[in-house]
Design a protein around this motif. Structure first.
Motif, mmCIF file in Angstrom:
data_model
loop_
_atom_site.group_PDB
_atom_site.id
_atom_site.type_symbol
_atom_site.label_atom_id
_atom_site.label_comp_id
_atom_site.label_asym_id
_atom_site.label_seq_id
_atom_site.Cartn_x
_atom_site.Cartn_y
_atom_site.Cartn_z
ATOM 1 N N TYR A 55 0.507 -1.008 0.221
ATOM 2 C CA TYR A 55 0.124 0.315 0.072
ATOM 3 C C TYR A 55 1.103 1.039 -0.115
ATOM 4 C CZ TYR A 55 -4.193 -2.466 1.074
ATOM 5 O OH TYR A 55 -5.027 -4.193 0.298
ATOM 6 N N TYR A 56 2.495 0.901 0.604
ATOM 7 C CA TYR A 56 3.516 2.246 0.352
ATOM 8 C C TYR A 56 4.550 2.115 -0.049
ATOM 9 C CZ TYR A 56 -0.237 3.332 4.327
ATOM 10 O OH TYR A 56 -0.889 4.435 4.978
ATOM 11 N N PRO A 57 4.066 1.577 -2.129
ATOM 12 C CA PRO A 57 5.256 1.100 -3.112
ATOM 13 C C PRO A 57 6.228 1.930 -2.340
ATOM 14 C CG PRO A 57 2.819 2.148 -3.751
ATOM 15 C CD PRO A 57 2.838 2.591 -2.447
ATOM 16 N N GLU A 58 6.210 3.389 -1.941
ATOM 17 C CA GLU A 58 7.512 4.271 -2.232
ATOM 18 C C GLU A 58 8.381 3.723 -0.590
ATOM 19 O OE1 GLU A 58 4.328 4.736 -1.103
ATOM 20 O OE2 GLU A 58 4.830 6.276 0.705
ATOM 21 N N ARG A 59 7.966 3.292 0.163
ATOM 22 C CA ARG A 59 8.685 2.955 1.525
ATOM 23 C C ARG A 59 9.315 2.447 1.333
ATOM 24 N NH1 ARG A 59 4.213 4.972 5.267
ATOM 25 N NH2 ARG A 59 3.394 6.975 4.098
ATOM 26 N N LEU A 60 10.930 2.245 2.317
ATOM 27 C CA LEU A 60 11.918 1.597 2.428
ATOM 28 C C LEU A 60 11.043 -0.063 1.856
ATOM 29 C CD1 LEU A 60 14.644 2.220 2.160
ATOM 30 C CD2 LEU A 60 14.284 1.926 4.230
ATOM 31 N N GLY A 61 11.638 -0.907 1.788
ATOM 32 C CA GLY A 61 11.538 -2.587 1.937
ATOM 33 C C GLY A 61 10.117 -2.917 1.314
ATOM 34 N N ALA A 62 9.609 -1.717 0.822
ATOM 35 C CA ALA A 62 8.146 -2.366 0.092
ATOM 36 C C ALA A 62 8.799 -3.007 -1.125
ATOM 37 C CB ALA A 62 7.363 -1.311 -0.467
ATOM 38 N N THR A 63 7.577 -4.000 -1.856
ATOM 39 C CA THR A 63 7.162 -4.549 -2.850
ATOM 40 C C THR A 63 6.273 -4.649 -4.080
ATOM 41 O OG1 THR A 63 5.976 -6.199 -2.726
ATOM 42 C CG2 THR A 63 8.329 -6.855 -1.968
ATOM 43 N N ARG A 64 6.864 -4.359 -5.266
ATOM 44 C CA ARG A 64 5.681 -4.114 -6.819
ATOM 45 C C ARG A 64 4.567 -5.306 -6.624
ATOM 46 N NH1 ARG A 64 7.575 -5.381 -10.633
ATOM 47 N NH2 ARG A 64 9.728 -5.715 -11.023
ATOM 48 N N GLY A 65 4.810 -6.311 -5.457
ATOM 49 C CA GLY A 65 3.454 -7.580 -5.701
ATOM 50 C C GLY A 65 4.552 -9.062 -5.587
ATOM 51 N N GLY A 66 3.496 -9.456 -4.912
ATOM 52 C CA GLY A 66 3.749 -11.372 -4.359
ATOM 53 C C GLY A 66 3.831 -11.346 -2.972
ATOM 54 N N ARG A 67 3.740 -10.176 -2.567
ATOM 55 C CA ARG A 67 3.015 -10.497 -0.500
ATOM 56 C C ARG A 67 1.810 -10.646 -0.853
ATOM 57 N NH1 ARG A 67 7.125 -5.639 1.465
ATOM 58 N NH2 ARG A 67 9.197 -6.604 1.924
ATOM 59 N N VAL A 68 0.538 -10.474 -1.201
ATOM 60 C CA VAL A 68 -0.565 -11.041 -1.406
ATOM 61 C C VAL A 68 -0.928 -12.144 -1.431
ATOM 62 C CG1 VAL A 68 -3.291 -9.720 -1.059
ATOM 63 C CG2 VAL A 68 -0.984 -8.669 -1.216
ATOM 64 N N LEU A 69 -1.951 -12.634 -1.183
ATOM 65 C CA LEU A 69 -2.005 -14.446 -1.470
ATOM 66 C C LEU A 69 -3.600 -14.285 -1.720
ATOM 67 C CD1 LEU A 69 0.415 -16.635 -0.011
ATOM 68 C CD2 LEU A 69 0.694 -16.041 -2.118
ATOM 69 N N GLU A 70 -4.702 -14.831 -2.565
ATOM 70 C CA GLU A 70 -5.689 -14.919 -1.738
ATOM 71 C C GLU A 70 -6.116 -16.476 -2.764
ATOM 72 O OE1 GLU A 70 -8.040 -13.587 -5.438
ATOM 73 O OE2 GLU A 70 -6.944 -13.989 -7.072
ATOM 74 N N PRO A 71 -7.322 -17.100 -2.095
ATOM 75 C CA PRO A 71 -7.295 -18.097 -1.865
ATOM 76 C C PRO A 71 -8.096 -18.349 -3.024
ATOM 77 C CG PRO A 71 -8.820 -16.812 -0.282
ATOM 78 C CD PRO A 71 -8.230 -16.791 -0.810
ATOM 79 N N ALA A 72 -7.492 -19.593 -3.874
ATOM 80 C CA ALA A 72 -7.948 -20.320 -4.586
ATOM 81 C C ALA A 72 -9.622 -20.724 -5.105
ATOM 82 C CB ALA A 72 -7.205 -21.418 -5.841
ATOM 83 N N ALA A 73 -10.400 -20.750 -5.996
ATOM 84 C CA ALA A 73 -11.450 -20.793 -6.277
ATOM 85 C C ALA A 73 -11.860 -22.496 -5.195
ATOM 86 C CB ALA A 73 -12.210 -21.022 -6.866
ATOM 87 N N PHE A 74 -13.160 -22.862 -4.737
ATOM 88 C CA PHE A 74 -13.239 -23.690 -4.191
ATOM 89 C C PHE A 74 -14.838 -24.594 -4.327
ATOM 90 C CE2 PHE A 74 -14.923 -26.237 -0.651
ATOM 91 C CZ PHE A 74 -13.868 -27.894 -0.301
ATOM 92 N N ASP A 75 -14.042 -25.554 -5.044
ATOM 93 C CA ASP A 75 -16.257 -26.006 -5.317
ATOM 94 C C ASP A 75 -16.388 -26.560 -4.136
ATOM 95 O OD1 ASP A 75 -18.231 -27.806 -6.613
ATOM 96 O OD2 ASP A 75 -16.901 -28.932 -7.620
ATOM 97 N N GLY A 76 -17.819 -25.986 -3.993
ATOM 98 C CA GLY A 76 -18.862 -25.476 -2.940
ATOM 99 C C GLY A 76 -19.180 -27.003 -2.903
ATOM 100 N N VAL A 77 -19.216 -27.811 -4.102
ATOM 101 C CA VAL A 77 -20.546 -28.583 -4.068
ATOM 102 C C VAL A 77 -19.650 -29.929 -3.056
ATOM 103 C CG1 VAL A 77 -20.864 -30.667 -5.507
ATOM 104 C CG2 VAL A 77 -20.762 -28.725 -6.356
ATOM 105 N N TRP A 78 -18.566 -29.997 -3.010
ATOM 106 C CA TRP A 78 -17.498 -30.869 -2.099
ATOM 107 C C TRP A 78 -18.415 -30.710 -0.714
ATOM 108 C CZ3 TRP A 78 -11.805 -31.230 -1.567
ATOM 109 C CH2 TRP A 78 -11.625 -32.053 -2.734
ATOM 110 N N LEU A 79 -18.757 -29.277 -0.332
ATOM 111 C CA LEU A 79 -19.663 -28.565 0.704
ATOM 112 C C LEU A 79 -20.820 -29.906 1.409
ATOM 113 C CD1 LEU A 79 -18.619 -25.438 1.646
ATOM 114 C CD2 LEU A 79 -17.475 -27.374 2.384
ATOM 115 N N GLY A 80 -21.323 -30.844 0.370
ATOM 116 C CA GLY A 80 -22.887 -31.844 0.594
ATOM 117 C C GLY A 80 -23.578 -30.099 0.914
ATOM 118 N N LYS A 81 -25.196 -30.932 1.267
ATOM 119 C CA LYS A 81 -26.112 -29.483 1.773
ATOM 120 C C LYS A 81 -26.045 -28.693 2.516
ATOM 121 C CE LYS A 81 -30.148 -32.392 -0.110
ATOM 122 N NZ LYS A 81 -31.461 -32.230 0.375
#
Ligand code: FAD
Length: 146
Positions: free
Chosen positions: A120-146
């Motif tokens: 969020y503060y890309p100009e600050r010391l130690g910041a990265t242009r990307g890669g630190r943020v991960l998100e969950p991959a899509a999950f098939d809700g059918v697996w959960l059953g009713k």
């Protein structure tokens, strides 16, 4: 109502990310777990969230991007005042990547880098242009059953 004779190793209150992660890890470690959720739904605030997590120096850094715990310490030091619980911050930085690896090895959670997502503060010391943020991959809700 829970039968009086049932016993558990771990009882988790609340089925958001915090509670469900604790429950999943406890179950993966072979413990008998009970999750108690006050609503009719699993997910809490987490279900509404973007689900993105910030883990410096994770093993899924996008190709061409590099990172280190030292950089992350610099970044946090220049964005967040020194916390009273500095030990907790150090533990988060040191063991975050390991936690991701553990979840992927022992649960159905799968995480993927969010492309082109700078700190969020890309100009600050130690910041990265990307890669630190991960998100969950899509999950098939059918697996959960009713
Ligand atoms: C729109 C939005 C987007 C967001 N995006 C992000 C993001 O991308 N990345 C990020 O890191 N954070 C994000 N956040 C913040 C993040 O969602 C929360 O910090 C996180 O979900 C909190 O997780 P939790 O497990 O502590 O609580 P919750 O997910 O709220 O779970 C708590 C659960 O406990 C239950 N509960 C409460 N009291 C009791 C009780 N007495 N008995 C039984 N059950 C109880 C609740 O019903 C709920 O299900 C976002 C928030 C919002 C609103």
């Amino acid at each position: 109502m829970m039968p009086a004779h049932e016993t558990y190793d771990v009882i988790v209150i609340g089925a958001g990310a915090g509670g469900m992660t604790a429950a999943a890890v406890a179950a993966a470690e072979g413990l008998r777990v009970l999750v108690i959720e006050k609503t009719a739904f699993v997910g809490g605030t987490t279900a509404w969230s973007g689900g993105m997590i910030w883990i410096p120096a994770n093993a899924k850094m996008e190709a061409g991007l590099s990172d280190s715990i030292t950089d992350a310490v610099q970044y946090l030091s220049s964005t967040v005042p020194e916390p009273a619980n500095a030990g907790l911050r150090a533990a988060f930085l040191a063991r975050g990547p390991e936690a991701i690896g553990y979840l992927e090895a022992n649960t159905e959670v799968r995480l993927q880098p969010v492309k082109d997502y700078p700190d969020y503060y890309p100009e600050r010391l130690g910041a990265t242009r990307g890669g630190r943020v991960l998100e969950p991959a899509a999950f098939d809700g059918v697996w959960l059953g009713k």
